[in-house]
Design a protein around this motif. Structure first.
Motif, PDB file in Angstrom:
ATOM      1  N   GLY A  43       0.392  -1.553  -0.506  1.00  0.00           N
ATOM      2  CA  GLY A  43      -0.117  -0.270   0.216  1.00  0.00           C
ATOM      3  C   GLY A  43       0.739   1.331   0.638  1.00  0.00           C
ATOM      4  N   ALA A  44       1.624   1.615   0.657  1.00  0.00           N
ATOM      5  CA  ALA A  44       3.121   2.384   0.846  1.00  0.00           C
ATOM      6  C   ALA A  44       3.118   2.431  -0.408  1.00  0.00           C
ATOM      7  N   VAL A  45       3.977   1.667  -0.916  1.00  0.00           N
ATOM      8  CA  VAL A  45       4.626   1.585  -2.195  1.00  0.00           C
ATOM      9  C   VAL A  45       3.760   1.999  -3.163  1.00  0.00           C
ATOM     10  N   VAL A  61       2.295  11.937   1.458  1.00  0.00           N
ATOM     11  CA  VAL A  61       2.112  11.591   2.568  1.00  0.00           C
ATOM     12  C   VAL A  61       0.758  10.613   3.167  1.00  0.00           C
ATOM     13  N   ALA A  62       0.135  10.738   2.143  1.00  0.00           N
ATOM     14  CA  ALA A  62      -0.768   9.023   2.210  1.00  0.00           C
ATOM     15  C   ALA A  62      -0.352   8.261   2.285  1.00  0.00           C
ATOM     16  N   GLY A  63       0.919   7.923   1.757  1.00  0.00           N
ATOM     17  CA  GLY A  63       1.181   6.587   1.745  1.00  0.00           C
ATOM     18  C   GLY A  63       2.558   6.455   2.433  1.00  0.00           C
ATOM     19  N   LEU A  64       3.496   7.440   3.823  1.00  0.00           N
ATOM     20  CA  LEU A  64       3.793   7.243   4.429  1.00  0.00           C
ATOM     21  C   LEU A  64       2.993   7.730   5.573  1.00  0.00           C
ATOM     22  N   VAL A  65       1.768   7.459   5.653  1.00  0.00           N
ATOM     23  CA  VAL A  65       1.086   7.597   6.988  1.00  0.00           C
ATOM     24  C   VAL A  65       0.650   5.403   6.858  1.00  0.00           C
ATOM     25  N   VAL A  66       0.033   5.252   5.491  1.00  0.00           N
ATOM     26  CA  VAL A  66      -0.118   3.821   5.607  1.00  0.00           C
ATOM     27  C   VAL A  66       1.218   3.417   6.833  1.00  0.00           C
ATOM     28  N   TYR A  67       2.147   3.477   5.937  1.00  0.00           N
ATOM     29  CA  TYR A  67       4.261   2.290   6.190  1.00  0.00           C
ATOM     30  C   TYR A  67       4.032   2.863   7.816  1.00  0.00           C
ATOM     31  N   TRP A  68       3.834   4.045   8.392  1.00  0.00           N
ATOM     32  CA  TRP A  68       3.431   4.597   9.337  1.00  0.00           C
ATOM     33  C   TRP A  68       2.509   3.403  10.511  1.00  0.00           C
ATOM     34  N   ILE A  69       1.534   3.670  10.402  1.00  0.00           N
ATOM     35  CA  ILE A  69      -0.064   2.800  10.937  1.00  0.00           C
ATOM     36  C   ILE A  69       0.946   1.329  10.882  1.00  0.00           C
ATOM     37  N   GLY A  70       0.987   0.979   9.514  1.00  0.00           N
ATOM     38  CA  GLY A  70       1.102  -0.685   9.713  1.00  0.00           C
ATOM     39  C   GLY A  70       2.201  -1.100   9.991  1.00  0.00           C
ATOM     40  N   VAL A  72       3.362   0.062  13.113  1.00  0.00           N
ATOM     41  CA  VAL A  72       2.612  -0.345  14.148  1.00  0.00           C
ATOM     42  C   VAL A  72       2.507  -1.616  14.733  1.00  0.00           C
ATOM     43  N   LEU A  73       1.139  -1.579  13.569  1.00  0.00           N
ATOM     44  CA  LEU A  73      -0.073  -2.424  13.288  1.00  0.00           C
ATOM     45  C   LEU A  73       0.161  -3.889  13.589  1.00  0.00           C
ATOM     46  N   ASP A  74       1.653  -3.930  12.817  1.00  0.00           N
ATOM     47  CA  ASP A  74       1.730  -5.327  12.613  1.00  0.00           C
ATOM     48  C   ASP A  74       2.622  -5.993  13.797  1.00  0.00           C
ATOM     49  N   GLY A  75       3.655  -4.953  14.589  1.00  0.00           N
ATOM     50  CA  GLY A  75       4.781  -5.373  16.028  1.00  0.00           C
ATOM     51  C   GLY A  75       3.297  -5.891  17.188  1.00  0.00           C
TER      52      GLY A  75
END
Length: 213
Positions: A43-45, A61-70, A72-75
């Motif tokens: 999604g981020a890429v 920026v939306a891609g960056l947000v997906v990266y950061w939220i994801g 946190v979420l996977d951990g």
């Protein structure tokens, strides 16, 4: 109390302690957290690629947000389901590099004046920080999140919650908020110093040798 625990994890834990050690039954590629990691990476890429094609900072920026939220979420999912693994940790580390590179290269494409700060940051994140992050495999721990059992200072600088925030978020935030290449470059250079100091400390610490006494 939860924050206190994150900032000051227990001191009486050895690398082979079941609370931090490798769980053989978790060492498989297809788990819920690894699926989350793969999904947030795609999604981020994809968003970064479309952002570059459409010259859209909003999509970038939306891609960056997906990266950061994801990230946190996977951990969080891995801990909640008891599915933490070294395979998942390594996938997360390399996926972080792909997501970060997609965002920062996209940012340099859209705002070329920021390129010096972007590429100094990427140099330390893709090389020095990556080397530091994968060094955990030399010890029988699940991920860099538990590196405090090896060296608390390295953990605090690099993988504690504040360390992660500084390492992965602050340069992007400041570049987006201030639009100043010089602010971003100063912080990126500070991270180069921090990561180089961490690498020197790691080399002085030495990697464990199996069977040594």
């Amino acid at each position: 109390m939860a924050l206190d625990h994150l900032l000051d994890p227990p001191r009486d834990v050895a690398p082979d302690d079941p609370r931090v050690g490798v769980l053989a039954h978790n060492e498989r590629l297809l788990t819920v957290p690894t699926v989350v990691t793969l999904a947030r990476t795609v999604g981020a890429v994809a968003l970064s690629a479309v952002a570059a094609q459409q010259s859209s900072l909003v999509l970038l920026v939306a891609g960056l947000v997906v990266y950061w939220i994801g990230d946190v979420l996977d951990g969080a999912v891995a801990r909640a389901l008891g599915q933490e693994s070294r395979v998942g940790a390594l996938l997360d580390i390399f996926s972080d590099r792909l997501c970060a590179a997609s965002f920062y290269i996209g940012l340099a494409w859209l705002q070329p004046d920021l390129a010096p700060a972007v590429f100094v940051y990427l140099a330390q994140f893709m090389v020095i920080d990556c080397l530091l992050s994968i060094a955990f495999v030399a010890w029988p721990i699940r991920s860099p999140n538990y590196f405090y059992v090896v060296d608390r200072r390295l953990w605090l600088w690099n993988w504690s919650p504040p360390g992660k925030a500084v390492n992965s978020a602050i340069v992007a935030v400041l570049l987006l908020v201030t639009g100043s290449m010089w602010v971003g470059l100063a912080l990126a250079l500070a991270l180069v110093v921090l990561k180089t100091a961490s690498l020197v400390r790691l080399l002085r610490l030495g990697l464990p040798v199996p069977g040594s006494t």
